[in-house]
Scaffold this active site. Structure first.
Site, PDB file in Angstrom:
ATOM      1  N   CYS A  42       0.846  -1.102  -0.033  1.00  0.00           N
ATOM      2  CA  CYS A  42       0.153   0.182  -0.081  1.00  0.00           C
ATOM      3  C   CYS A  42       0.992   1.316  -0.011  1.00  0.00           C
ATOM      4  O   CYS A  42       0.419   1.967  -0.523  1.00  0.00           O
ATOM      5  CB  CYS A  42      -0.932  -0.027   1.267  1.00  0.00           C
ATOM      6  SG  CYS A  42      -0.071  -0.181   2.951  1.00  0.00           S
ATOM      7  N   HIS A 304      -1.604   1.122   7.187  1.00  0.00           N
ATOM      8  CA  HIS A 304      -1.995   1.314   5.929  1.00  0.00           C
ATOM      9  C   HIS A 304      -1.724   2.549   5.280  1.00  0.00           C
ATOM     10  O   HIS A 304      -2.074   3.630   6.095  1.00  0.00           O
ATOM     11  CB  HIS A 304      -3.387   0.855   5.849  1.00  0.00           C
ATOM     12  CG  HIS A 304      -4.032   0.736   4.486  1.00  0.00           C
ATOM     13  ND1 HIS A 304      -3.237   0.121   3.371  1.00  0.00           N
ATOM     14  CD2 HIS A 304      -5.407   1.145   3.986  1.00  0.00           C
ATOM     15  CE1 HIS A 304      -4.199  -0.060   2.348  1.00  0.00           C
ATOM     16  NE2 HIS A 304      -5.273   0.498   2.169  1.00  0.00           N
ATOM     17  N   ASN A 325      -8.450   4.450  -2.007  1.00  0.00           N
ATOM     18  CA  ASN A 325      -7.601   3.186  -1.406  1.00  0.00           C
ATOM     19  C   ASN A 325      -7.204   2.445  -2.555  1.00  0.00           C
ATOM     20  O   ASN A 325      -7.221   2.556  -3.649  1.00  0.00           O
ATOM     21  CB  ASN A 325      -8.732   2.230  -0.740  1.00  0.00           C
ATOM     22  CG  ASN A 325      -8.134   1.486   0.588  1.00  0.00           C
ATOM     23  OD1 ASN A 325      -6.958   1.356   0.393  1.00  0.00           O
ATOM     24  ND2 ASN A 325      -9.031   0.967   1.364  1.00  0.00           N
TER      25      ASN A 325
END
Length: 374
Positions: A42, A304, A325
């Site tokens: 990520c 994250h 995202n």
């Protein structure tokens, strides 16, 4: 990012509950949603998305698509060198932070997705669950050998080739041949000094850089420490001026209701379970002391990284950060986006990375040390 691997894989395939979408206050240039799939990358997807957005803002073009996996591959090599030189006493995992993308592109360059996908053998799905342990086992085997150590990099690169395919030395893009460094310089106009990082914690002095103490900061990146209200103000003003932000945060706490498309910090944590889901709940008043307490108790953690692309407001007048995202368009009710309240941002932010040009010149003159971050 160990926890988030499971979360990404699970939520990426969840059916989303229908929710009403807030209206945009700022809708900044952004590239399409991608899916990191079963990888802890990520940090690369979010920061690459930031670079793509900045390219779109600067050049008004809609066709840029930077290969995340080329950067991931080169970052693994830097992780390997760090692990060897620290004799195995260092973090070696799939995780990283936003500055790792800035460092890696500055050192190795970049390539378009069309030149390198990071998939091999006909694979259509990213899965690094076996690759990362195998790379670490290889490094551990090298460290067990008698000194001087042999040249370990060819064997390390061979494992990367097996799982990710060979990286191109040259490639064609829009009818011209490039190598990774020339692509970064001539097409992306990339300059590492164009990006700065911020954080806000009370265990270090404000208006100074410090190395953020989270496990995935293997490369010891430093971030400029500012008061919490200033961190929020910097972020909002950047978004209002058309810039976007790489956001490193905790998403494992209860307020991150991704299946409903929101991240909140409700006073009553049980409110997040209400059916039907209601984002218009009373939220916590977040102080620097409260934020620091959760960080030191290891409740707020770095697990994250995402990409803040704008601001939004719902019918009740409540404002949100619009967050892109990297779990695919099918994840959540808003096609891969999530609406993050200011209290949630205040509690759960670890670091941000933004273009330096988003900062007012008057602010930069008062904080000359910010130019040394990342």
């Amino acid at each position: 990012m160990k926890r988030i691997l499971f979360i990404c894989f699970l939520l990426g395939s969840m059916a989303a509950n229908a929710q009403e979408q807030p209206g945009f206050l700022t809708d900044n240039a952004v590239s399409p949603i991608k899916n990191q799939q079963q990888t802890g990358t990520c940090w690369c997807f979010s920061t690459t998305s930031l670079l793509e957005s900045q390219y779109l803002k600067d050049h008004k073009k809609q066709d840029i698509d930077i290969s995340e996996m080329f950067t991931v591959r080169n970052t693994y090599l830097d992780k390997g060198r760090n692990y060897i030189l620290r004799q195995g006493h260092a973090q070696f995992s799939e995780g990283g932070l936003g500055h790792d993308v800035i460092h890696t592109i500055s050192r190795y360059g970049a390539v378009p997705e069309s030149a390198y996908t990071g998939l091999t053998g006909g694979a259509k799905f990213f899965n690094h669950s076996k690759m990362a342990p195998r790379l670490q086992n290889y490094l551990d085997s090298i460290l067990k050998l008698k000194k001087p150590l042999p040249d370990w990099e060819p064997g390390f690169n061979a494992i990367l080739d097996e799982y990710m395919g060979k990286a191109p030395a040259t490639f064609d893009y829009n009818g011209k041949q490039y190598n990774p460094k020339s692509f970064a310089a001539e097409v992306l106009h990339f300059n590492a000094d164009d990006y700065v990082g911020f954080t806000s914690f009370t265990h270090h002095p404000y208006n100074q850089n410090f190395i953020v103490e989270v496990p995935d900061n293997f490369s010891n990146g430093s971030y400029y420490n500012v008061p919490l209200n200033e961190l929020i103000q910097i972020s909002k003003e950047a978004l209002k001026k058309g810039y976007t932000i790489m956001w490193d945060a905790d998403v494992s706490n209860r307020g991150f209701a991704f299946k409903n498309g929101y991240a909140l910090a409700p006073k009553d944590e049980e409110a997040i379970k209400a059916t039907p889901f209601n984002p218009d709940v009373a939220e916590k008043e977040v102080s620097p002391e409260y934020r620091q307490k959760l960080y030191e108790e290891l409740i707020t953690q770095d697990d994250h990284l995402m990409h803040i692309t704008g601001l939004a407001k719902d019918k009740s007048g409540k404002e949100y950060f619009v967050v892109k995202n990297s779990w695919g368009e099918q994840a959540g009710p808003f096609k891969g986006y999530v609406y993050v309240s200011e209290p949630y941002f205040a509690v759960n932010t670890i670091t941000i990375v933004i273009p330096k040009s988003a900062l007012p010149k008057s602010w930069l003159k008062k904080h000359p040390d910010v130019t040394t971050t990342l």
